[in-house]
Design a protein around this motif. Structure first.
Motif, PDB file in Angstrom:
ATOM      1  N   PRO A 291     -23.349  -1.896 -20.049  1.00 26.02           N
ATOM      2  CA  PRO A 291     -22.542  -0.541 -19.958  1.00 26.02           C
ATOM      3  C   PRO A 291     -21.020  -1.101 -19.070  1.00 26.02           C
ATOM      4  CG  PRO A 291     -24.242  -0.754 -18.067  1.00 26.02           C
ATOM      5  CD  PRO A 291     -24.480  -1.788 -19.066  1.00 26.02           C
ATOM      6  N   THR A 292     -20.173  -0.484 -19.834  1.00 26.28           N
ATOM      7  CA  THR A 292     -18.788  -0.817 -19.405  1.00 26.28           C
ATOM      8  C   THR A 292     -18.413   0.043 -18.195  1.00 26.28           C
ATOM      9  OG1 THR A 292     -17.887   0.920 -20.768  1.00 26.28           O
ATOM     10  CG2 THR A 292     -17.849  -1.141 -21.737  1.00 26.28           C
ATOM     11  N   ARG A 293     -17.807  -0.631 -17.226  1.00 30.46           N
ATOM     12  CA  ARG A 293     -17.765  -0.037 -16.021  1.00 30.46           C
ATOM     13  C   ARG A 293     -16.312   0.640 -15.699  1.00 30.46           C
ATOM     14  NH1 ARG A 293     -19.087  -3.327 -10.970  1.00 30.46           N
ATOM     15  NH2 ARG A 293     -17.626  -1.884 -10.234  1.00 30.46           N
ATOM     16  N   ALA A 294     -16.043   1.756 -15.423  1.00 26.38           N
ATOM     17  CA  ALA A 294     -14.702   2.419 -15.202  1.00 26.38           C
ATOM     18  C   ALA A 294     -13.938   1.698 -14.005  1.00 26.38           C
ATOM     19  CB  ALA A 294     -14.943   3.932 -14.984  1.00 26.38           C
ATOM     20  N   PRO A 295     -12.823   1.448 -14.053  1.00 26.37           N
ATOM     21  CA  PRO A 295     -12.194   1.127 -12.882  1.00 26.37           C
ATOM     22  C   PRO A 295     -12.582   1.534 -11.435  1.00 26.37           C
ATOM     23  CG  PRO A 295     -10.543   2.174 -14.273  1.00 26.37           C
ATOM     24  CD  PRO A 295     -11.832   2.174 -14.912  1.00 26.37           C
ATOM     25  N   ALA A 296     -12.711   0.988 -10.564  1.00 26.22           N
ATOM     26  CA  ALA A 296     -13.019   1.547  -9.200  1.00 26.22           C
ATOM     27  C   ALA A 296     -12.065   2.537  -8.770  1.00 26.22           C
ATOM     28  CB  ALA A 296     -13.490   0.530  -8.179  1.00 26.22           C
ATOM     29  N   GLY A 297     -10.822   2.408  -8.924  1.00 30.33           N
ATOM     30  CA  GLY A 297      -9.990   3.479  -8.494  1.00 30.33           C
ATOM     31  C   GLY A 297      -8.602   3.421  -9.155  1.00 30.33           C
ATOM     32  N   ASP A 298      -7.968   4.529  -8.865  1.00 24.89           N
ATOM     33  CA  ASP A 298      -6.542   4.727  -9.524  1.00 24.89           C
ATOM     34  C   ASP A 298      -5.674   4.694  -8.382  1.00 24.89           C
ATOM     35  OD1 ASP A 298      -7.793   4.604 -12.057  1.00 24.89           O
ATOM     36  OD2 ASP A 298      -7.749   6.901 -12.098  1.00 24.89           O
ATOM     37  N   LYS A 299      -4.521   4.159  -8.510  1.00 25.49           N
ATOM     38  CA  LYS A 299      -3.509   4.071  -7.796  1.00 25.49           C
ATOM     39  C   LYS A 299      -2.571   5.467  -7.850  1.00 25.49           C
ATOM     40  CE  LYS A 299      -0.665   1.446  -4.833  1.00 25.49           C
ATOM     41  NZ  LYS A 299      -0.807  -0.042  -4.274  1.00 25.49           N
ATOM     42  N   GLN A 300      -2.733   6.309  -6.741  1.00 22.17           N
ATOM     43  CA  GLN A 300      -1.910   7.470  -6.939  1.00 22.17           C
ATOM     44  C   GLN A 300      -1.288   8.099  -5.532  1.00 22.17           C
ATOM     45  OE1 GLN A 300      -4.856  10.718  -8.036  1.00 22.17           O
ATOM     46  NE2 GLN A 300      -4.694  10.052 -10.204  1.00 22.17           N
ATOM     47  N   GLY A 301      -0.085   8.106  -5.585  1.00 16.64           N
ATOM     48  CA  GLY A 301       0.681   8.516  -4.502  1.00 16.64           C
ATOM     49  C   GLY A 301       0.486   7.137  -3.411  1.00 16.64           C
ATOM     50  N   GLY A 302       0.693   5.950  -4.056  1.00 18.06           N
ATOM     51  CA  GLY A 302       0.700   5.101  -2.929  1.00 18.06           C
ATOM     52  C   GLY A 302      -0.633   4.880  -2.255  1.00 18.06           C
ATOM     53  N   ARG A 303      -1.705   5.575  -2.664  1.00 19.45           N
ATOM     54  CA  ARG A 303      -3.071   5.250  -1.988  1.00 19.45           C
ATOM     55  C   ARG A 303      -3.995   5.055  -3.104  1.00 19.45           C
ATOM     56  NH1 ARG A 303      -4.745  11.305  -0.006  1.00 19.45           N
ATOM     57  NH2 ARG A 303      -3.705  12.292  -1.449  1.00 19.45           N
ATOM     58  N   VAL A 304      -5.146   4.387  -2.938  1.00 23.05           N
ATOM     59  CA  VAL A 304      -6.222   4.126  -4.007  1.00 23.05           C
ATOM     60  C   VAL A 304      -7.177   5.528  -4.041  1.00 23.05           C
ATOM     61  CG1 VAL A 304      -7.891   2.891  -4.670  1.00 23.05           C
ATOM     62  CG2 VAL A 304      -5.875   1.907  -4.027  1.00 23.05           C
ATOM     63  N   VAL A 305      -7.525   6.231  -5.061  1.00 24.91           N
ATOM     64  CA  VAL A 305      -8.281   7.258  -5.281  1.00 24.91           C
ATOM     65  C   VAL A 305      -9.279   6.931  -6.228  1.00 24.91           C
ATOM     66  CG1 VAL A 305      -8.463   9.751  -5.634  1.00 24.91           C
ATOM     67  CG2 VAL A 305      -6.518   8.974  -4.492  1.00 24.91           C
ATOM     68  N   SER A 306     -10.714   7.033  -5.663  1.00 25.30           N
ATOM     69  CA  SER A 306     -11.655   7.002  -6.339  1.00 25.30           C
ATOM     70  C   SER A 306     -11.815   7.728  -7.739  1.00 25.30           C
ATOM     71  CB  SER A 306     -13.211   7.057  -5.704  1.00 25.30           C
ATOM     72  OG  SER A 306     -13.408   8.324  -5.364  1.00 25.30           O
ATOM     73  N   LYS A 307     -12.315   7.560  -8.713  1.00 23.47           N
ATOM     74  CA  LYS A 307     -12.358   8.362  -9.906  1.00 23.47           C
ATOM     75  C   LYS A 307     -12.930   9.768  -9.801  1.00 23.47           C
ATOM     76  CE  LYS A 307     -11.304   8.129 -14.313  1.00 23.47           C
ATOM     77  NZ  LYS A 307      -9.776   8.096 -14.582  1.00 23.47           N
ATOM     78  N   PRO A 308     -14.361   9.970  -9.215  1.00 21.80           N
ATOM     79  CA  PRO A 308     -14.460  11.444  -9.032  1.00 21.80           C
ATOM     80  C   PRO A 308     -13.168  12.253  -7.978  1.00 21.80           C
ATOM     81  CG  PRO A 308     -16.260   9.921  -8.361  1.00 21.80           C
ATOM     82  CD  PRO A 308     -15.000   9.109  -8.620  1.00 21.80           C
ATOM     83  N   ASN A 309     -12.748  11.605  -7.360  1.00 24.82           N
ATOM     84  CA  ASN A 309     -11.750  12.253  -6.385  1.00 24.82           C
ATOM     85  C   ASN A 309     -10.437  12.507  -7.088  1.00 24.82           C
ATOM     86  OD1 ASN A 309     -13.516  12.558  -4.519  1.00 24.82           O
ATOM     87  ND2 ASN A 309     -12.791  10.790  -3.383  1.00 24.82           N
ATOM     88  N   ALA A 310     -10.132  11.409  -8.351  1.00 23.49           N
ATOM     89  CA  ALA A 310      -8.939  11.476  -8.911  1.00 23.49           C
ATOM     90  C   ALA A 310      -8.788  12.947  -9.587  1.00 23.49           C
ATOM     91  CB  ALA A 310      -8.861  10.367  -9.917  1.00 23.49           C
ATOM     92  N   ASP A 311      -9.748  13.430 -10.060  1.00 22.05           N
ATOM     93  CA  ASP A 311      -9.642  14.850 -10.734  1.00 22.05           C
ATOM     94  C   ASP A 311      -9.340  16.077  -9.622  1.00 22.05           C
ATOM     95  OD1 ASP A 311     -10.238  13.864 -13.175  1.00 22.05           O
ATOM     96  OD2 ASP A 311     -12.432  14.226 -13.123  1.00 22.05           O
ATOM     97  N   LEU A 312     -10.025  15.831  -8.646  1.00 27.75           N
ATOM     98  CA  LEU A 312      -9.627  16.741  -7.448  1.00 27.75           C
ATOM     99  C   LEU A 312      -8.214  16.584  -7.260  1.00 27.75           C
ATOM    100  CD1 LEU A 312     -13.070  16.397  -5.305  1.00 27.75           C
ATOM    101  CD2 LEU A 312     -12.240  18.272  -6.976  1.00 27.75           C
ATOM    102  N   GLU A 313      -7.866  15.466  -6.795  1.00 28.85           N
ATOM    103  CA  GLU A 313      -6.329  15.148  -6.356  1.00 28.85           C
ATOM    104  C   GLU A 313      -5.497  15.759  -7.358  1.00 28.85           C
ATOM    105  OE1 GLU A 313      -3.456  13.952  -3.793  1.00 28.85           O
ATOM    106  OE2 GLU A 313      -5.577  13.758  -3.529  1.00 28.85           O
ATOM    107  N   GLN A 314      -5.761  15.414  -8.788  1.00 27.37           N
ATOM    108  CA  GLN A 314      -4.986  16.003  -9.742  1.00 27.37           C
ATOM    109  C   GLN A 314      -4.841  17.769  -9.939  1.00 27.37           C
ATOM    110  OE1 GLN A 314      -6.079  14.856 -13.648  1.00 27.37           O
ATOM    111  NE2 GLN A 314      -4.096  15.684 -14.670  1.00 27.37           N
ATOM    112  N   ARG A 315      -6.087  18.285  -9.648  1.00 33.24           N
ATOM    113  CA  ARG A 315      -6.201  19.678  -9.645  1.00 33.24           C
ATOM    114  C   ARG A 315      -5.598  20.240  -8.369  1.00 33.24           C
ATOM    115  NH1 ARG A 315     -12.408  20.766  -9.973  1.00 33.24           N
ATOM    116  NH2 ARG A 315     -11.627  23.066  -9.305  1.00 33.24           N
ATOM    117  N   ARG A 316      -5.481  19.572  -7.215  1.00 33.58           N
ATOM    118  CA  ARG A 316      -4.862  19.883  -5.983  1.00 33.58           C
ATOM    119  C   ARG A 316      -3.266  19.974  -6.057  1.00 33.58           C
ATOM    120  NH1 ARG A 316      -2.265  17.755  -1.960  1.00 33.58           N
ATOM    121  NH2 ARG A 316      -2.419  15.511  -2.763  1.00 33.58           N
ATOM    122  N   ARG A 317      -2.814  18.936  -6.639  1.00 35.14           N
ATOM    123  CA  ARG A 317      -1.596  18.939  -6.973  1.00 35.14           C
ATOM    124  C   ARG A 317      -0.811  20.004  -7.874  1.00 35.14           C
ATOM    125  NH1 ARG A 317      -0.907  13.858  -9.327  1.00 35.14           N
ATOM    126  NH2 ARG A 317      -2.343  12.916  -8.279  1.00 35.14           N
TER     127      ARG A 317
END
Length: 140
Positions: A6-32
């Motif tokens: 299985p292909t693995r998704a990247p462990a995290g995306d860099k947003q706003g100078g901090r690394v955010v895990s993929k499940p939290n990336a959606d929450l971060e985007q919705r919060r903004r």
């Protein structure tokens, strides 16, 4: 065999100078997005200050209106009683009776202005003046 892994998704995306895990990336985007929507709806600080100042002014204006309604009723009653006493020669009685009537009229005017008592022309259903069945807007 490479297809079996299985292909693995990247462990995290860099947003706003901090690394955010993929499940939290959606929450971060919705919060903004929510913060932006709230910022658009929120009034500026100046408008809120003006609203508070107008609210204080309206309270004072209402108090002055109610007190002037009351004092006017008493003064008119006393004036009419004094004039009656001068014309009819009923020295203190006209003043006393009309002063009490003026007091009652002042209290009634204050209650009407405060909206606690319906106007006499409103009828039994508690309609406001001009809202009765015979009044139609636009007939001018």
């Amino acid at each position: 065999m490479a297809a079996d892994k299985p292909t693995r998704a990247p462990a995290g995306d860099k947003q706003g100078g901090r690394v955010v895990s993929k499940p939290n990336a959606d929450l971060e985007q919705r919060r903004r997005a929510l913060e932006e929507a709230l910022a658009q709806r929120a009034p500026s600080g100046d408008a809120a200050d003006e609203g508070r100042q107008e609210g204080a002014g309206t309270g004072i204006a209402a108090a002055l209106k109610l007190s002037s309604e009351f004092v006017a009723g008493i003064l008119v009653g006393a004036g009419l009683g004094y004039l009656l006493d001068q014309v009819a020669g009923t020295s203190p009685w006209g003043l006393i009776v009309f002063l009490l009537l003026g007091f009652a009229a002042g209290v009634l005017n204050v209650l009407r202005a405060a909206g606690k008592v319906a106007h006499p022309a409103a009828g039994k259903r508690g309609e406001r003046l001009g809202d009765g069945p015979g009044s139609q807007e636009g007939d001018d």
